[in-house]
Design an enzyme around this catalytic site. Structure first.
Site, PDB file in Angstrom:
ATOM      1  CD  GLU A  13      -3.080  -0.707   0.059  1.00  0.00           C
ATOM      2  OE1 GLU A  13      -3.270   0.479  -0.282  1.00  0.00           O
ATOM      3  OE2 GLU A  13      -3.671  -1.673  -0.471  1.00  0.00           O
ATOM      4  CB  SER A  64     -45.497 -40.551  30.444  1.00  0.00           C
ATOM      5  OG  SER A  64     -46.753 -41.133  30.145  1.00  0.00           O
TER       6      SER A  64
END
Length: 776
Positions: A89, A463
């Site tokens: 860069e 149950s």
């Protein structure tokens, strides 16, 4: 001579233009510089950091915010990343004053002469642009950018400028900054990246979309090579490192999600909780929430739920393709493009991706997938569709042919044809000692159905609710040896108060006559549960169950409570079963362990209660022991006997199946883990006549526990004080004589089994109350 004069002319022209440019730049500076914005956004940098949710062991579960961002101090940024960024860069970053005039001249000259194309925008200029300027392309913006860069250089150190760049730059996939990008693309922190991985990230700022490795892997690799070449060129790395990095294969995350662990339902619970506390600021303030989730447990739960649902679908058959691609579109150069367009319209859920069938043979099926692969599926991979493939009488709706759109998933190296499930399931696991939730799955796929079945689905427990009725009965003098008649019962309309009579039945339609309470729970006998509840009183039972965290209003005081006709959530059931698992203490399930600010300072921490310390005792330790003992028989020889495959002696639990097989449950535990599984449809309908808690929910629980309890030794069930072990006659439940065979059973000391022909006080009253005639 002519050429020499020509180059002199060009040089003089270039110098003249440069001087004129410099004069114009100076004039612009004098006019613009005083009006430049304040640099407070840089000097007091406060990036928008998302809310992040972690597991207890530090794995990222979810993040919420407009941007994926993690701030990292420049001192903690790996050197090779700093060098890679500078190499590609701004190689003169530490030499220029914000605007690289030499770089501008070099770039201009290269553009004229056709040399290598190099950018003239410095890192400082990019920081100026990202923080203060729009993306418009104009001379005025360029001047502003240059002026701002100079002002930034006068106010901040080079390291601070580089730190801002590394944390602020956009790198694709909603990732801002290199720390976030590292997690998004590789699923690991910056300090764990290799040189090759770092170089690829350093190449992204120029064009994040073009170089996105998920979308354009070839371009991304070419750009990575360019970064590595510059690092070698500028002597940041040597030839050996350069060559090694070029050859290193890159492994990107298989999922484009930034998370480490799939726990979307957990993340959403946390997000909602945090929003209630802090409102909109949670999306930008960088709060970190550490949950009680454990990665290994959550992964085991994810796998168990997915497998349980797939196995259910396999039992009930294929429902047909999701669509078709016309055979005319499957030929020619554009065939792949047309197929991919058709399947791109369908989302992937739970790892089940759409694909188009391109060939069918006796050996298998060939499909074109969303990733562009052409894969052959054979053998076990065709288990779901084998019947419809070879049955010539199958209806058109079910038929698979060339052009059919089906669902496929990859397991290891092989593929199989699947289908999107319609059934849903839920799973929650917690530590019974303190209520810490270790795993939670609210449904098949959060992106498909955000309804959390763990916390939001109110369903009948069937149950699986019986243990709470039996627990209440123990406090009324019943014992595991109490004899109750398993025989049909009918209730007239005058008794039920509902205007109609009630004739309940056992699940299997079989009645075995008088039996011990232990046997009745093991076999899940409805008639016994109803008689027990009638004996102790429905109002008493309704009040008693609140000890476990149930609300009385959700369980009306009718005899149907014995069959689990009230409403519960899996979350409630886990909390309730924890009371049995921890010896009788009430602990509240919790998911958030602590909250930290973006600097790591703890701002909230959960103060949990712990069984045996500060938690409230809600049932007698002896009660918890006897109930656990009876529920251990359920997992050994009862309706959950499949659990024996785990090879453990410390498991207990109860199955549950509601009328017409609409809801199936299994709630089970050992002293270290409580886990609850539910399976059913969102719009209540039968799961199928053969589907029960033991066949649909229990296998999910077993799959989870096989992983979650790995390496954890069996824990012996020790009888607390006040419990007697007495040999009884199996048929009568009375104390066995010395000359007859018997079975050792547990009792409260004050409620021993009766001698033959006699009975103890409370036990006698309880047994008498079970007489069938007392129900009328």
């Amino acid at each position: 001579m002519f050429l020499q004069s020509w180059w002199k002319f060009l040089a003089l022209s270039f110098i003249t233009l440069t001087l004129v440019g410099a004069l114009l730049l100076g004039l612009a500076s004098a006019l613009i510089y005083p009006d430049l914005p304040s640099l407070e956004a840089l000097t007091n940098y406060k990036p928008k950091l998302p809310l992040r949710v972690y597991s207890e062991d530090g794995y990222l579960l979810a993040e919420y915010g407009e941007e994926r961002r993690s701030f990292v101090d420049i001192s903690k940024v790996p050197k090779n990343l700093q060098e890679a960024v500078i190499a590609i860069e701004d190689i003169r970053f530490y030499k220029h004053g914000g605007v690289d005039t030499k770089g501008i001249l070099r770039a201009a000259l290269n553009n004229v002469t056709g040399g290598s194309k190099e950018g003239a925008s410095t890192i400082t200029m990019q920081v100026a642009r990202n923080f203060f300027l729009s993306s418009e392309r104009s001379f005025k913006r360029k001047i502003n950018e240059a002026m701002l860069a100079i002002k930034i250089e006068h106010s901040l150190s080079k390291d601070k400028i580089l730190e801002l760049y590394i944390n602020q730059i956009y790198l694709g996939q909603r990732a801002y900054g290199f720390a976030a990008a590292s997690q998004v693309y590789y699923g690991k922190p910056l300090d764990k990246l290799t040189l090759a991985e770092t170089a690829l990230l350093a190449g992204l700022p120029k064009a994040p979309s073009n170089y996105n490795p998920f979308v354009n892997p070839k371009r991304a690799i070419n750009r990575q090579h360019e970064v590595l070449h510059n690092m070698l060129r500028y002597k940041f790395i040597d030839e050996a490192s350069y060559q090694a990095a070029l050859k290193e294969p890159l492994h990107f995350k298989s999922s484009k999600q930034s998370r480490d662990l799939a726990a979307d339902y957990v993340g959403e619970i946390v997000r909602q909780s945090m929003y209630e506390r802090y409102k909109e600021q949670i999306y930008s303030s960088g709060l970190k929430v550490y949950t009680t989730i454990i990665k290994a447990d959550q992964e085991a739960a994810n796998t168990a739920i997915a497998q349980g649902i797939m196995e259910y679908d396999l039992r009930h058959g294929y429902r047909g393709p999701e669509g078709y691609v016309a055979s005319s579109e499957l030929v020619g150069e554009s065939a792949n493009q047309k197929m991919e367009k058709a399947i791109d319209a369908l989302e992937t859920f739970g790892g089940l991706s759409p694909a188009v069938v391109t060939k069918i043979t006796d050996k298998g099926v060939r499909v074109h997938t969303t990733s562009g692969e052409d894969v052959q599926i054979e053998g076990e991979g065709l288990a779901l569709v084998s019947r419809v493939l070879h049955d010539t009488k199958v209806g058109e709706k079910l038929k698979i042919k060339v052009g059919s759109i089906v669902r496929v998933m990859k397991e290891g190296e092989s593929w199989k044809i699947t289908q999107l499930p319609q059934v849903e399931s839920a799973f929650v696991s917690l530590d019974p000692k303190n209520g810490a939730v270790r795993a939670l799955v609210g449904g098949f796929d959060f992106n498909r159905n955000k309804f959390n079945h763990v916390t939001q689905a109110w369903r009948q427990p069937g149950s699986s609710f019986k243990p709470f009725i039996y627990s209440a009965a123990l406090e009324k003098g019943f014992t595991p040896a109490s004899i109750i008649d398993d025989a049909p019962i009918s209730f007239p309309a005058s008794f039920t108060g509902s205007g109609s009579s009630w004739e309940p039945h056992n699940f299997d339609g079989k009645y075995e006559g008088p039996m011990r309470l232990r046997t009745a729970l093991t076999k899940s006998k409805n008639m016994v549960s109803i008689r027990v509840l009638n004996s102790i009183g429905v109002e008493y039972a309704q009040d008693y169950i609140t000890r476990f965290g149930f609300a009385a209003k959700d369980h009306p005081a009718y005899l149907t409570m014995a069959l689990g006709a009230g409403s519960v959530t899996p979350w409630q059931m886990a909390e309730a079963y924890a009371v049995f698992a921890n010896g009788g203490y009430r602990v509240n399930p919790y998911l958030i362990a602590r909250i930290e600010d973006n600097k790591g300072k703890i701002i909230e921490e959960t103060k949990f209660v712990e069984a045996g310390n500060d938690a409230d005792r809600v049932i007698d330790a002896r009660n918890a022991f006897l109930m656990t003992s009876m529920m251990q028989d359920v997992t050994r020889i009862g309706t959950a006997a499949k659990a024996r495959q785990l090879g453990r002696s410390d498991l207990a639990g109860k199955t549950g199946t509601t009328n017409n097989h609409i809801d199936t449950w299994f709630a089970g535990f050992n002293p270290k883990k409580v886990a609850v599984v539910w399976m059913g449809y969102d719009k209540p309908q039968s799961l199928g006549g053969s589907e029960t808690g033991g066949s649909a929910a229990l296998p999910v629980w077993i799959k989870y526990m096989s992983s979650a309890l790995k390496g954890i030794p069996d824990v012996d069930l020790a009888a607390p004080e006040g419990v007697s072990s007495i040999r009884i006659n199996l048929k009568s439940g009375n104390r066995a004589r010395e000359d007859e065979s018997g079975f050792y059973e547990y009792f409260y000391q004050e409620y021993p089994p009766p001698e033959k022909g006699g009975a103890s006080g409370a036990a006698t009253a309880a047994s008498d109350a079970t007489d069938t005639d007392s129900l009328y």
